[in-house]
Write an enzyme that holds these catalytic residues in place. Sequence first.
Site, short mmCIF file in Angstrom:
data_model
loop_
_atom_site.label_atom_id
_atom_site.label_comp_id
_atom_site.label_asym_id
_atom_site.label_seq_id
_atom_site.Cartn_x
_atom_site.Cartn_y
_atom_site.Cartn_z
CG HIS A 168 -1.82 0.88 0.98
ND1 HIS A 168 -2.79 1.65 0.05
CD2 HIS A 168 -2.99 1.50 2.54
CE1 HIS A 168 -3.22 1.99 0.30
NE2 HIS A 168 -3.81 2.33 2.07
CG HIS B 39 -4.11 0.69 -8.52
ND1 HIS B 39 -5.06 -0.03 -7.67
CD2 HIS B 39 -3.18 1.07 -7.35
CE1 HIS B 39 -5.42 1.33 -6.92
NE2 HIS B 39 -4.64 1.56 -6.87
CG ASP C 99 2.76 4.12 -3.81
OD1 ASP C 99 1.88 3.47 -3.52
OD2 ASP C 99 2.50 5.26 -3.20
C1 SDX Z 1 -1.28 1.62 -3.43
O1 SDX Z 1 -5.79 0.65 -3.77
C2 SDX Z 1 -5.39 1.58 -3.53
O2 SDX Z 1 -6.24 2.16 -3.89
C3 SDX Z 1 -4.19 2.17 -2.86
C4 SDX Z 1 -3.79 3.06 -3.82
C5 SDX Z 1 -4.30 4.32 -2.50
O3 SDX Z 1 -3.85 5.58 -3.46
O4 SDX Z 1 -4.53 4.37 -1.84
O5 SDX Z 1 -4.00 4.02 -4.78
C6 SDX Z 1 -2.25 3.02 -3.10
O6 SDX Z 1 -1.36 0.85 -2.43
C7 SDX Z 1 -0.96 1.68 -4.59
C8 SDX Z 1 -0.34 0.31 -4.35
C9 SDX Z 1 0.58 0.36 -3.76
N1 SDX Z 1 1.60 -1.37 -4.00
C10 SDX Z 1 2.76 -1.36 -4.77
O7 SDX Z 1 3.44 -1.09 -5.56
C11 SDX Z 1 3.48 -2.91 -4.77
C12 SDX Z 1 3.65 -3.49 -5.77
N2 SDX Z 1 2.22 -4.11 -6.73
C13 SDX Z 1 1.53 -5.14 -6.32
O8 SDX Z 1 1.95 -5.63 -5.07
C14 SDX Z 1 0.27 -5.07 -5.99
O9 SDX Z 1 0.25 -4.83 -7.33
C15 SDX Z 1 -0.89 -4.89 -5.84
C16 SDX Z 1 -0.87 -4.85 -3.79
C17 SDX Z 1 -0.86 -3.12 -5.44
C18 SDX Z 1 -1.98 -5.09 -6.03
O10 SDX Z 1 -2.17 -6.65 -5.35
P1 SDX Z 1 -3.17 -7.30 -6.24
O11 SDX Z 1 -4.42 -6.11 -7.14
O12 SDX Z 1 -4.10 -8.55 -5.42
O13 SDX Z 1 -3.35 -8.07 -7.50
P2 SDX Z 1 -1.62 -9.85 -7.07
O14 SDX Z 1 -1.16 -10.04 -6.31
O15 SDX Z 1 -3.53 -10.37 -7.33
O16 SDX Z 1 -1.60 -9.64 -8.80
C19 SDX Z 1 -2.45 -9.81 -9.67
C20 SDX Z 1 -0.75 -10.42 -11.03
C21 SDX Z 1 -0.63 -11.95 -9.87
O17 SDX Z 1 0.26 -12.68 -10.69
P3 SDX Z 1 -0.64 -14.03 -11.46
O18 SDX Z 1 -1.06 -15.11 -10.11
O19 SDX Z 1 -1.58 -13.67 -12.28
O20 SDX Z 1 0.61 -14.67 -12.02
O21 SDX Z 1 0.12 -9.93 -11.39
C22 SDX Z 1 1.04 -10.25 -10.41
C23 SDX Z 1 0.87 -11.09 -9.22
O22 SDX Z 1 1.52 -12.34 -9.03
N3 SDX Z 1 1.58 -8.57 -9.74
C24 SDX Z 1 3.10 -8.31 -10.08
C25 SDX Z 1 2.81 -7.18 -9.26
N4 SDX Z 1 1.52 -6.52 -9.17
C26 SDX Z 1 0.53 -7.46 -9.35
N5 SDX Z 1 3.83 -9.04 -10.40
C27 SDX Z 1 4.98 -8.12 -10.30
N6 SDX Z 1 5.33 -6.75 -9.78
C28 SDX Z 1 4.39 -6.02 -9.27
N7 SDX Z 1 4.05 -5.18 -8.90
#
Ligand code: SDX
Length: 430
Positions: free
Chosen positions: A267, A308, A365
Amino acid sequence: MTEKKFELTDLSSGKKSLLPVKSGTIGPDVIDIAHIARDHDVFSFDPGFGVTAATESKITYIDGDAGVLLYRGYPVEQLAEKSSFMEVSYLLLDGQLPSRAQLEKFTRDISRHTMINESLLRFFNGFHHNAHPMAMVSAVIASMSAFYHDSMDINNPRHREIFAHRVIAKLPTIAAAAHKHSLGQPFVYPRNDLSYCANLLHMFFAVPCEPYYVDPVAAEALDLLFILHADHEQNASTSTVRLAGSTGANPYAAISAGVSALWGPAHGGANEAVLNMLEQIGSVENIPKYVAMAKDKNSHFRLMGFGHRVYKNFDPRAKIIRAACYKVLEKLGTSNPLFELALRLEEIALKDDYFVERKLYPNVDFYSGVIYSALGIPRSMFTVMFAIARSVGWVAHWQEMIADPAFRIGRPRQLYTGATRRDYAEITKR
Ligand code: SDX
């Protein structure tokens, strides 16, 4: 217009029920499943709340597929270009853009609450100098409930308004105190003759032994970042504030819970993690290795700042911040090799099927830390900056919930897969 309904049929028993459908002003309809336990003896199942509308709200709208973000109906791009963080704060709290007189009064009201109780200042002496600022800020905000516990009637609109002003006004002061404590420097009191962001920079960087002049470019850059981080619908930290607040808990404690939730690297903690990641990658030559790691589930490495839960298109805030990076670095006459690295990483990742297929784009971010660094804000303070801005959204959502006479305590259910009933076994028989 005919009332929309969904039909739910239990194929094993043939029992049917019609589920009411509610429509918002924009965005997907929602199916009201409140009575499926009564009518079908079932719960809904949606771990992570990916498709669950936990509440009705009028504050912020996101269209993840189109990359749209509206604050009270106004596109964030227009607010970023034309508004200010104080004006956006008023908009999120009140629902309408203020008149000049309303904005001046709101800004004055906020400035009346910028100081913190001297006892709260002494809390910082209890922390080790290398305590993480998010730990200090969440603890001190929770402690505010000890100071205002007896004057916080959450059903009193005036008390709710003062609470809002106190949180928005005091967070920069608390953040600056945490920063000064980390440096071992004396605390700098707020100056109410400065703008909200200029005052924050003053408290962060002024020292008693010489004059400090706030660079207007830096104050303007911070104001833009705060506008972009002010609210974002039912994200994890806002949902935490709503759930904690739904018990009737002291709202300062609810805000502190939101700060704790924001800290996670999935987050708001991602902004700090992005810079750490870019530093770990180190050079453009290493990007392919790290992109390969991000695609390898066994590596447990993710591209921080990418992906996201809602945006399956570019995060509109990331686009604005990326453009601002160029301008701020140029105006401040500085460069940041990590910005160049981030641009190349984005370019390479967005050509890779793994990211394209999963619609993983840079989020808010990914670039924000480049600007915070250019302003001289240490990496460990990045998420504190996010919390300062998001405190407006947290308070707006808390107020919207508490002011709703129909609001109830939040209490999700579960799918239980543990042991069925069994009797206690004496230790001699185990
Ligand atoms: C914020 O919710 C909000 O509005 C949040 C926010 C706000 O203003 O409040 O926008 C602020 O928190 C932004 C997000 C910041 N976090 C990151 O940058 C951390 C890296 N990103 C992730 O860990 C992830 O993308 C999330 C947590 C942001 C979202 O997670 P989800 O929706 O649960 O997605 P997921 O983990 O199910 O991913 C779907 C797929 C997976 O692969 P498969 O299982 O389909 O093979 O995408 C992959 C994940 O492994 N994946 C990534 C990835 N993010 C998702 N792979 C590599 N790098 C990444 N960053």
